[in-house]
Design a protein around this motif. Structure first.
Motif, PDB file in Angstrom:
ATOM      1  N   PRO A   1       0.827  -1.216   0.000  1.00 15.51           N
ATOM      2  CA  PRO A   1       0.000   0.000   0.000  1.00 15.51           C
ATOM      3  C   PRO A   1       0.863   1.269   0.000  1.00 15.51           C
ATOM      4  N   ILE A   2       0.378   2.281  -0.691  1.00 12.90           N
ATOM      5  CA  ILE A   2       1.007   3.607  -0.657  1.00 12.90           C
ATOM      6  C   ILE A   2       0.364   4.427   0.462  1.00 12.90           C
ATOM      7  N   GLY A   3      -0.933   4.284   0.647  1.00 13.55           N
ATOM      8  CA  GLY A   3      -1.667   4.976   1.712  1.00 13.55           C
ATOM      9  C   GLY A   3      -1.932   4.051   2.891  1.00 13.55           C
ATOM     10  N   THR A   4      -2.954   4.389   3.679  1.00 20.81           N
ATOM     11  CA  THR A   4      -3.184   3.699   4.953  1.00 20.81           C
ATOM     12  C   THR A   4      -4.559   3.028   5.047  1.00 20.81           C
ATOM     13  N   THR A   5      -5.289   2.932   3.944  1.00 19.52           N
ATOM     14  CA  THR A   5      -6.638   2.374   4.039  1.00 19.52           C
ATOM     15  C   THR A   5      -6.631   0.843   4.094  1.00 19.52           C
ATOM     16  N   ASP A   6      -7.685   0.304   4.738  1.00 19.04           N
ATOM     17  CA  ASP A   6      -7.951  -1.135   4.664  1.00 19.04           C
ATOM     18  C   ASP A   6      -8.112  -1.575   3.205  1.00 19.04           C
ATOM     19  N   SER A   7      -8.778  -0.734   2.432  1.00 17.10           N
ATOM     20  CA  SER A   7      -9.124  -1.085   1.051  1.00 17.10           C
ATOM     21  C   SER A   7      -7.882  -1.361   0.206  1.00 17.10           C
ATOM     22  N   GLU A   8      -6.905  -0.460   0.309  1.00 17.16           N
ATOM     23  CA  GLU A   8      -5.703  -0.643  -0.516  1.00 17.16           C
ATOM     24  C   GLU A   8      -4.940  -1.891  -0.069  1.00 17.16           C
ATOM     25  N   HIS A   9      -4.956  -2.164   1.240  1.00 16.38           N
ATOM     26  CA  HIS A   9      -4.320  -3.396   1.721  1.00 16.38           C
ATOM     27  C   HIS A   9      -5.001  -4.618   1.108  1.00 16.38           C
ATOM     28  N   ALA A  10      -6.340  -4.605   1.098  1.00 12.84           N
ATOM     29  CA  ALA A  10      -7.090  -5.722   0.515  1.00 12.84           C
ATOM     30  C   ALA A  10      -6.737  -5.906  -0.964  1.00 12.84           C
ATOM     31  N   PHE A  11      -6.644  -4.796  -1.683  1.00 18.87           N
ATOM     32  CA  PHE A  11      -6.298  -4.843  -3.117  1.00 18.87           C
ATOM     33  C   PHE A  11      -4.907  -5.454  -3.309  1.00 18.87           C
ATOM     34  N   CYS A  12      -3.942  -4.995  -2.507  1.00 15.16           N
ATOM     35  CA  CYS A  12      -2.575  -5.531  -2.625  1.00 15.16           C
ATOM     36  C   CYS A  12      -2.554  -7.030  -2.310  1.00 15.16           C
ATOM     37  N   TRP A  13      -3.357  -7.449  -1.338  1.00 16.23           N
ATOM     38  CA  TRP A  13      -3.425  -8.881  -1.000  1.00 16.23           C
ATOM     39  C   TRP A  13      -4.007  -9.700  -2.162  1.00 16.23           C
ATOM     40  N   ILE A  14      -5.070  -9.205  -2.761  1.00 19.19           N
ATOM     41  CA  ILE A  14      -5.662  -9.916  -3.910  1.00 19.19           C
ATOM     42  C   ILE A  14      -4.645 -10.046  -5.044  1.00 19.19           C
ATOM     43  N   LEU A  15      -4.011  -8.918  -5.407  1.00 22.82           N
ATOM     44  CA  LEU A  15      -3.079  -8.955  -6.544  1.00 22.82           C
ATOM     45  C   LEU A  15      -1.867  -9.829  -6.236  1.00 22.82           C
ATOM     46  N   GLY A  16      -1.359  -9.743  -5.008  1.00 21.28           N
ATOM     47  CA  GLY A  16      -0.219 -10.581  -4.633  1.00 21.28           C
ATOM     48  C   GLY A  16      -0.585 -12.063  -4.710  1.00 21.28           C
ATOM     49  N   THR A  17      -1.815 -12.393  -4.313  1.00 15.39           N
ATOM     50  CA  THR A  17      -2.263 -13.790  -4.337  1.00 15.39           C
ATOM     51  C   THR A  17      -2.366 -14.320  -5.769  1.00 15.39           C
ATOM     52  N   ILE A  18      -2.951 -13.536  -6.651  1.00 17.91           N
ATOM     53  CA  ILE A  18      -3.078 -14.026  -8.038  1.00 17.91           C
ATOM     54  C   ILE A  18      -1.737 -13.954  -8.779  1.00 17.91           C
ATOM     55  N   ALA A  19      -0.879 -13.009  -8.377  1.00 17.22           N
ATOM     56  CA  ALA A  19       0.463 -12.932  -9.000  1.00 17.22           C
ATOM     57  C   ALA A  19       1.271 -14.178  -8.672  1.00 17.22           C
ATOM     58  N   ASP A  20       1.049 -14.750  -7.477  1.00 15.89           N
ATOM     59  CA  ASP A  20       1.757 -15.991  -7.122  1.00 15.89           C
ATOM     60  C   ASP A  20       1.190 -17.194  -7.866  1.00 15.89           C
TER      61      ASP A  20
END
Lengths: 253, 253
Positions: free
Chosen positions: A124-143
């Protein structure tokens, strides 16, 4: 709570009418005055506009209401902050590149404990729950895949990831890779698909009407998704709670 | 060839005056009519505007010339396509997230054989040599550090990577992580640092003058970098060929 707006269409389509209704909810007919943002896909490119100012009073939003960007996929958001300060880096939609595609993500809701989900390459660049969730989704599918998988593979994989996030709280979301628009209804989302014969529609939030038959061809298919219906004279359908839609070219898949 | 514009300042600073000069070169006083883009950092956030239309005739560029976004780091570009079609995804500056920071990159020149450089996690969305070079730089530093290193480490590492790219052709570049602005002169870049006592300046490309003393405080330091000087009555300095500048808060490091 925030409000979401998404569009999937089979031809480049002008989103200004719907955006005008959404923008009014950003501090005018609605309390969502902590910024707004919109992502327009044009081919493989993605153009985003973000503003921490309320959309109802934003110069940039006023420009966009006058600016005919035509797009086949749009993801937009007006924000009422509950987690994370009001700032540019906390303004949805968030975007990241994965597999040479521009991904965008806008979320409405709160996710308890989401920041315990482990992140991979996306941070995440910012501090929201939302951006963390997005990074988790993308990291999961990237793996899971080293290159862009066919849309059907993503259609099959994403609902499970969305459901895991929905277990943490309220997870209404719009997400796109520019090909597909994914929408998950955690609590509230409505949709309408417009196709021939096209009719007339009037915004709920503004004194604005449009005659779609004058702006379309008979083959156009346009699906719009929003937190609450944007027009007063069309048959919007609420999405079932827990459902994920995958839209391409305006059609459900 | 394209034209670059970068800014590093110790206070949020209005770039409109310089952007007005650059925008004229996009199809008006210059031939760079294949799109333009600009990235403004605001805190950790980064706002970008891209348009494949010529900046001299772009509605969006006209809005930005009227819109007082204040920023400490700016990266902008007007494009004359030599490799890669005119399209949104080929419009600089390119952006990526790495280590929870938004990185931006704008390049002027051609790089023979750059697409043979191996890529890691970052992949181009468009087809330009420039975006491939950016992905290679980010992939290389992402392999070297798992989290954001102190600026001095990047200051030391990036010149070698820039020099490798400069061996492939013309490599004038601006790159930023929102903290530092890096500028590498492969063939042509000029810079000016404005500080007290501030004076008056007149654009070369437009009939527009500004009295910086009316817009600044005595402690402001603002460095502007451009392909060619933007003003007619200030002492711009050409950067030596092969030199990399690292700027923070308007000062060279």
């Amino acid at each position: 709570m925030c409000e979401l707006l998404g569009m999937s269409a089979n031809v480049p389509t002008d989103i200004r009418f719907s955006f005008a209704g959404l923008a009014r909810r950003g501090g005018d007919t609605g309390p969502h005055s902590d910024g707004w943002g919109i992502a327009f896909y044009e081919g493989r490119g993605c153009r985003t506009f973000h503003d921490p100012e309320p959309s109802a009073r934003s110069d940039l939003a006023r420009l966009l209401r006058a600016y005919p960007i035509r797009s086949r996929v749009v993801v937009a958001h007006v924000r009422r902050a509950n987690r994370g300060a009001v700032s540019l880096e906390n303004t949805h939609p968030f975007t990241r590149e994965l597999w040479g595609r521009s991904w965008s993500f806008a979320h409405n809701g709160q996710l308890k404990g989401v920041k315990k989900l482990p992140l991979g390459r996306f941070r995440p660049i910012g501090t929201t729950d939302s951006e963390h969730a997005f990074c988790w989704i993308l990291g999961t599918i990237a793996d899971r895949w080293t290159a862009l998988p066919p849309p059907r593979r993503l259609d099959a994989a994403l609902p499970d990831l969305f459901a895991r996030l929905a277990d943490l709280g309220v997870f209404n979301v719009l997400m796109s890779d520019g090909r597909s628009l994914y929408a998950h209804c955690g609590k509230r989302l409505s949709a309408i698909t417009r196709r021939a014969p096209f009719g007339r529609a009037t915004l709920i939030d503004d004194d604005l009407a449009v005659d779609f038959s004058a702006e379309t061809t008979p083959n156009d298919v346009v699906t719009v998704i929003a937190t609450r219906p944007l027009t007063r004279d069309e048959a919007w359908a609420d999405l079932p709670i827990g459902e994920t839609l995958a839209l391409r070219d305006g059609e459900r898949h």
